[in-house]
Design an enzyme around this catalytic site. Structure first.
Site, PDB file in Angstrom:
ATOM      1  N   THR A   1       1.076  -1.051   0.327  1.00  0.00           N
ATOM      2  CA  THR A   1      -0.025  -0.429  -0.073  1.00  0.00           C
ATOM      3  C   THR A   1       1.424   1.131  -0.119  1.00  0.00           C
ATOM      4  O   THR A   1       1.395   1.606   1.332  1.00  0.00           O
ATOM      5  CB  THR A   1      -1.167   0.126   1.023  1.00  0.00           C
ATOM      6  OG1 THR A   1      -1.580  -1.208   1.014  1.00  0.00           O
ATOM      7  CG2 THR A   1      -1.815   1.360   1.226  1.00  0.00           C
TER       8      THR A   1
ATOM      9  N   LEU B   1      -7.199  -8.155   0.706  1.00  0.00           N
ATOM     10  CA  LEU B   1      -7.012  -9.572   1.594  1.00  0.00           C
ATOM     11  C   LEU B   1      -6.914  -9.439   2.619  1.00  0.00           C
ATOM     12  O   LEU B   1      -5.851  -7.821   2.934  1.00  0.00           O
ATOM     13  CB  LEU B   1      -5.913 -10.580   1.368  1.00  0.00           C
ATOM     14  CG  LEU B   1      -4.537  -9.849   1.258  1.00  0.00           C
ATOM     15  CD1 LEU B   1      -4.129  -9.917   2.648  1.00  0.00           C
ATOM     16  CD2 LEU B   1      -3.239 -11.357   1.282  1.00  0.00           C
TER      17      LEU B   1
ATOM     18  N   GLU C   1      -6.222 -10.464   6.542  1.00  0.00           N
ATOM     19  CA  GLU C   1      -6.168 -11.447   7.569  1.00  0.00           C
ATOM     20  C   GLU C   1      -6.479 -11.985   8.474  1.00  0.00           C
ATOM     21  O   GLU C   1      -8.010 -11.692   8.915  1.00  0.00           O
ATOM     22  CB  GLU C   1      -4.993 -10.876   8.915  1.00  0.00           C
ATOM     23  CG  GLU C   1      -4.537 -10.269   8.808  1.00  0.00           C
ATOM     24  CD  GLU C   1      -3.371  -9.140   9.561  1.00  0.00           C
ATOM     25  OE1 GLU C   1      -3.395  -9.636  10.324  1.00  0.00           O
ATOM     26  OE2 GLU C   1      -2.996  -8.787   9.711  1.00  0.00           O
TER      27      GLU C   1
ATOM     28  N   LYS D   1      -7.008   1.270  -3.482  1.00  0.00           N
ATOM     29  CA  LYS D   1      -6.650   0.982  -2.171  1.00  0.00           C
ATOM     30  C   LYS D   1      -6.769   2.025  -0.521  1.00  0.00           C
ATOM     31  O   LYS D   1      -7.768   1.022   0.186  1.00  0.00           O
ATOM     32  CB  LYS D   1      -5.255   0.918  -2.002  1.00  0.00           C
ATOM     33  CG  LYS D   1      -4.618   0.114  -0.876  1.00  0.00           C
ATOM     34  CD  LYS D   1      -4.813  -1.405  -0.460  1.00  0.00           C
ATOM     35  CE  LYS D   1      -4.725  -1.276   1.013  1.00  0.00           C
ATOM     36  NZ  LYS D   1      -5.110  -3.336   1.338  1.00  0.00           N
TER      37      LYS D   1
ATOM     38  N   CYS E   1      -3.625  -1.980   9.375  1.00  0.00           N
ATOM     39  CA  CYS E   1      -3.899  -1.757   8.311  1.00  0.00           C
ATOM     40  C   CYS E   1      -5.413  -0.913   8.198  1.00  0.00           C
ATOM     41  O   CYS E   1      -4.587   0.826   7.693  1.00  0.00           O
ATOM     42  CB  CYS E   1      -4.919  -3.008   7.433  1.00  0.00           C
ATOM     43  SG  CYS E   1      -3.427  -4.432   6.699  1.00  0.00           S
TER      44      CYS E   1
ATOM     45  N   ARG F   1      -0.983  -5.942  16.453  1.00  0.00           N
ATOM     46  CA  ARG F   1      -0.276  -4.766  15.597  1.00  0.00           C
ATOM     47  C   ARG F   1      -1.878  -3.882  16.147  1.00  0.00           C
ATOM     48  O   ARG F   1      -2.615  -3.950  15.633  1.00  0.00           O
ATOM     49  CB  ARG F   1       0.100  -4.110  14.481  1.00  0.00           C
ATOM     50  CG  ARG F   1       0.815  -5.388  14.699  1.00  0.00           C
ATOM     51  CD  ARG F   1       1.957  -4.959  13.407  1.00  0.00           C
ATOM     52  NE  ARG F   1       0.860  -6.341  12.083  1.00  0.00           N
ATOM     53  CZ  ARG F   1       1.309  -6.338  11.074  1.00  0.00           C
ATOM     54  NH1 ARG F   1       2.430  -5.332  10.162  1.00  0.00           N
ATOM     55  NH2 ARG F   1       0.488  -7.437  10.437  1.00  0.00           N
TER      56      ARG F   1
HETATM   57  C1  UGA Z   1      -8.532  -4.426   6.090  1.00  0.00           C
HETATM   58  C2  UGA Z   1      -9.700  -4.749   5.095  1.00  0.00           C
HETATM   59  O1  UGA Z   1     -10.328  -5.243   4.789  1.00  0.00           O
HETATM   60  C3  UGA Z   1      -8.601  -5.341   3.617  1.00  0.00           C
HETATM   61  O2  UGA Z   1      -9.233  -5.406   2.036  1.00  0.00           O
HETATM   62  C4  UGA Z   1      -7.266  -5.114   3.222  1.00  0.00           C
HETATM   63  O3  UGA Z   1      -6.587  -5.878   1.952  1.00  0.00           O
HETATM   64  C5  UGA Z   1      -6.422  -4.962   4.926  1.00  0.00           C
HETATM   65  O4  UGA Z   1      -7.152  -3.963   6.335  1.00  0.00           O
HETATM   66  C6  UGA Z   1      -5.166  -4.205   3.911  1.00  0.00           C
HETATM   67  O5  UGA Z   1      -4.917  -3.178   3.792  1.00  0.00           O
HETATM   68  O6  UGA Z   1      -4.039  -5.376   3.980  1.00  0.00           O
HETATM   69  P1  UGA Z   1      -7.469  -6.703   8.042  1.00  0.00           P
HETATM   70  O7  UGA Z   1      -6.645  -5.343   8.478  1.00  0.00           O
HETATM   71  O8  UGA Z   1      -7.305  -7.993   8.075  1.00  0.00           O
HETATM   72  O9  UGA Z   1      -7.892  -6.441   6.108  1.00  0.00           O
HETATM   73  O10 UGA Z   1      -8.796  -6.969   9.501  1.00  0.00           O
HETATM   74  P2  UGA Z   1     -10.338  -6.862   8.715  1.00  0.00           P
HETATM   75  O11 UGA Z   1     -11.360  -7.622   9.117  1.00  0.00           O
HETATM   76  O12 UGA Z   1     -10.908  -5.888   7.664  1.00  0.00           O
HETATM   77  O13 UGA Z   1     -10.548  -5.905  10.038  1.00  0.00           O
HETATM   78  C7  UGA Z   1     -10.431  -4.485  10.503  1.00  0.00           C
HETATM   79  C8  UGA Z   1     -10.959  -4.378  11.883  1.00  0.00           C
HETATM   80  O14 UGA Z   1     -12.051  -3.662  11.849  1.00  0.00           O
HETATM   81  C9  UGA Z   1     -10.438  -5.443  12.772  1.00  0.00           C
HETATM   82  O15 UGA Z   1      -9.882  -4.621  14.368  1.00  0.00           O
HETATM   83  C10 UGA Z   1     -11.766  -5.696  13.349  1.00  0.00           C
HETATM   84  O16 UGA Z   1     -12.340  -5.841  14.221  1.00  0.00           O
HETATM   85  C11 UGA Z   1     -12.975  -4.153  13.340  1.00  0.00           C
HETATM   86  N1  UGA Z   1     -14.069  -4.579  12.702  1.00  0.00           N
HETATM   87  C12 UGA Z   1     -14.342  -5.201  11.034  1.00  0.00           C
HETATM   88  C13 UGA Z   1     -15.456  -3.490  13.177  1.00  0.00           C
HETATM   89  O17 UGA Z   1     -15.106  -3.635  14.381  1.00  0.00           O
HETATM   90  N2  UGA Z   1     -16.489  -3.916  12.491  1.00  0.00           N
HETATM   91  C14 UGA Z   1     -16.571  -4.691  11.580  1.00  0.00           C
HETATM   92  O18 UGA Z   1     -18.179  -4.292  11.669  1.00  0.00           O
HETATM   93  C15 UGA Z   1     -15.563  -5.111  10.538  1.00  0.00           C
END
Ligand code: UGA
Length: 446
Positions: free
Chosen positions: A121, A151, A153, A202, A258, A325
Site C-alpha cells: 500500500t 486481502l 488477515e 486502495k 492496515c 498490531r
Molecule cells: C483490512 C481490509 O479489510 C482488507 O481489505 C485490506 O486488504 C487490509 O485491511 C489491508 O489493507 O491490508 P484486516 O486489517 O485484515 O483487513 O482486517 P478486517 O477484517 O478488515 O478488520 C479490521 C478491523 O476492523 C478489526 O479490528 C475488526 O475487529 C474491525 N471491524 C471490522 C469492526 O470493528 N467491525 C466490523 O464490522 C468489521
C-alpha cells in the site's frame, strides 16, 4: 508466468502462494535468511488458515520456492511483485524506504524487460518514484504497474483466490493483456485504470470501511443513550443494497496493521496537497475513543478499578489471527494497569505476540478462558473468538468473584444473558439484563 515476489510478509507470502496455486512459477524473496530457511522447511511465520496446505502442495509440485537471492529471482522472472512493508512514520505518512531499497536492487540486477508490480500500500505517486529509482540504474526496458491488495488477515487465502475485484493500474497498454491473463481465473471484475487512481482505490477502500465502522460505533453509542439496539439498526440498514450489511458490526473499534495506518496516511496524503480530510480525521478520533468505552463501563459497574482483578478475553485485533498490531487490547490493558487493576489475560493464539508488545507484573497469562476468569471482579471480552460464544455463563459466573461482563463485541444474545446471573454490558444494545434486583452481585453502582 514466472513471478518473483519480494517480501514474505502477509501480502507477499499469501500472494506468492496463491499465484503458484493458479499455475505460475513463483519464487518468494526475503532478505531475512532465517525466515527463508523457515519457509524452505515448510514453516509459516504467520497464522493464516489454509496457507500451510497450499504452500506445501506448491513446493512439492515445484511451483513455489524461497530465496534470499534477489538478483537471481529478478533475472529468472518476467514479473516482479514488490510486497514489502510501508510502516507509518510519526506524522502518519508511509515510510517508503523498503520500497526504495527493493527498487534499487531491481534496477541494479535486471538484465532484460520486466513488469514491476507494486502490491504494497503506497501513497499516490509512489509507483512513479519506483519507475524513477529503477530507471536511474538500468537501460533495460520495464513497465511499472500498481495492483493493490485487498486481502484480510484470517481469510487471506480465500480473499486472494476469490477476490471481489482486482484493480490494475497501468501506464502502458502493452501490459494490459498479460496482467488480465494472470488474474482472469480469479474474478470477472478486473478494473483497469491509471496508476494514480489504482493507488488511491486502495486507500479510499480502507478509509471507507474504517468510516463504516466508526459510523456504526457512534450510532451504537447513541443507541445506548436512547435505548435502541444497534444490531437491529445495522440489520435494518444493511438490507439496503446501497448500504450493504458488512462492516456494520459495532464494537470496540478497528485495529490491525492496515486501517489505523492507512487512514492516517490518507489524511497525510490529503494534507500534503492542502486538503483537510475532516471526515476521516473524525473517523480516526471516534475509533481512538471507542476502545476506552470498555473502561468507562467497567467503572460504571465496579466503581474504582484499583485492586480489582479483571479477566481479559481476546488480545488479537480480530479473531483467527495472532496479530496484535494496534489491537484495542493494548490500550485497554495498559489503562487497567494504570488504574491499579490486576489483569488475567487469555487469547487462543496471540499471547506470545502480545507479550512482546506489552508485558507487566500486573498481567497473568492464562491458558484458557475459564482460567482467565477465575476469581475476577469482571471479565472483558475484546476479541470475538468463537470459543467464547460456547462458554456456559452459569458455570462462568460460579468461578468469578462477581459475575460482571463487558462484552466489547456483542457475542451473547438476550436469551443467554437473561438466564444467566451476569451484570452484562455490551455495545449499543439496551441493557439486556441491566442491573436487576435478582442479580445478586456486589458491584458498586452509579
Ligand atoms: C483490512 C481490509 O479489510 C482488507 O481489505 C485490506 O486488504 C487490509 O485491511 C489491508 O489493507 O491490508 P484486516 O486489517 O485484515 O483487513 O482486517 P478486517 O477484517 O478488515 O478488520 C479490521 C478491523 O476492523 C478489526 O479490528 C475488526 O475487529 C474491525 N471491524 C471490522 C469492526 O470493528 N467491525 C466490523 O464490522 C468489521
Amino acid at each position: 508466468m514466472k513471478i518473483a515476489v519480494i517480501g514474505t510478509g502477509y501480502v507477499g507470502l499469501v500472494s506468492g502462494v496463491c499465484f503458484s496455486e493458479i499455475g505460475n512459477h513463483v519464487v518468494c524473496v526475503d532478505n531475512d535468511p532465517s525466515k527463508v530457511e523457515m519457509l524452505r522447511n515448510g514453516e509459516i511465520p504467520i497464522y493464516e488458515p489454509g496457507l500451510q496446505e497450499l504452500l506445501n502442495n506448491n513446493v512439492y509440485r515445484g511451483k513455489l520456492s524461497f530465496t534470499t537471492d534477489i538478483g537471481q529471482a529478478v533475472r529468472d522472472s518476467e514479473l516482479i511483485i514488490i510486497a514489502v512493508g510501508t510502516p507509518s512514520m510519526p506524522n502518519g505518512e508511509a515510510n517508503l524506504s523498503y520500497i526504495e531499497q527493493v527498487a534499487i536492487e531491481i534496477g541494479t540486477v535486471m538484465d532484460g524487460y520486466k513488469i514491476v508490480v507494486t502490491k504494497s500500500t503506497v501513497p499516490v505517486g509512489t509507483n512513479y518514484k519506483v519507475k524513477q529509482w529503477i530507471s536511474e540504474l538500468t537501460d533495460h526496458p520495464f513497465d511499472i504497474v500498481s495492483i493493490p491488495e485487498f486481502l484480510r488477515e484470517g481469510t487471506a487465502v480465500k480473499d486472494t483466490l476469490f477476490p471481489d475485484r482486482v484493480v490494475i493500474g497501468i501506464d502502458n497498454p502493452r501490459v494490459r493483456e498479460p496482467l488480465i491473463e494472470l488474474h482472469k481465473s480469479l474474478t470477472d471484475h478486473i478494473v483497469i485504470t491509471d496508476i494514480r487512481s489504482s493507488e488511491m482505490i486502495k486507500y479510499a477502500s480502507n478509509a471507507f470501511l474504517a468510516t463504516k465502522i466508526s459510523f456504526i460505533n457512534e450510532i451504537a453509542n447513541i443507541c445506548e443513550k436512547v435505548g435502541a439496539d444497534v444490531t437491529k439498526v445495522a440489520e435494518g440498514m444493511g438490507y439496503d443494497k446501497r448500504i450493504g450489511n458488512t462492516f456494520l458490526q459495532a464494537g470496540i473499534g478497528y485495529g490491525g496493521s492496515c486501517f489505523p495506518k492507512d487512514t492516517e496516511a490518507l489524511i497525510q496524503i490529503a494534507g500534503n496537497v492542502d486538503y483537510e480530510f475532516k471526515l476521516l480525521k473524525s473517523v480516526v478520533e471516534v475509533n481512538k475513543d471507542q476502545r476506552f468505552n470498555v473502561i468507562h463501563k467497567l467503572e460504571d459497574a465496579l466503581g474504582t478499578l484499583n485492586g480489582r482483578r479483571i479477566g481479559v478475553w481476546g488480545l488479537a485485533f480480530k479473531p483467527n489471527t495472532d496479530d496484535v498490531r494496534d489491537a484495542p487490547a493494548i490500550d485497554i490493558i495498559n489503562t487497567l494497569i494504570q488504574k491499579g487493576a490486576l489483569v488475567q489475560a487469555y487469547d487462543p493464539i496471540a499471547i506470545d505476540n502480545f507479550r512482546l508488545v506489552l508485558n507487566a507484573p500486573e498481567i497473568e497469562w492464562s491458558k484458557s478462558a475459564m482460567e482467565a476468569a477465575g476469581g475476577c471482579d469482571a471479565i472483558c471480552l475484546l476479541t470475538e473468538w468463537s470459543e467464547f460464544a460456547e462458554i456456559n455463563l452459569t458455570d462462568l459466573a460460579s468461578i468469578m468473584k462477581q459475575p460482571v461482563m463487558i462484552d466489547g463485541r456483542n457475542v451473547y444474545g438476550p436469551k443467554e444473558i437473561e438466564s444467566s446471573p451476569f451484570v452484562y454490558y455490551s455495545v449499543g444494545r439496551p441493557n439486556l439484563n441491566t442491573i436487576d434486583d435478582d442479580k445478586h452481585v456486589t458491584v458498586v453502582l452509579h
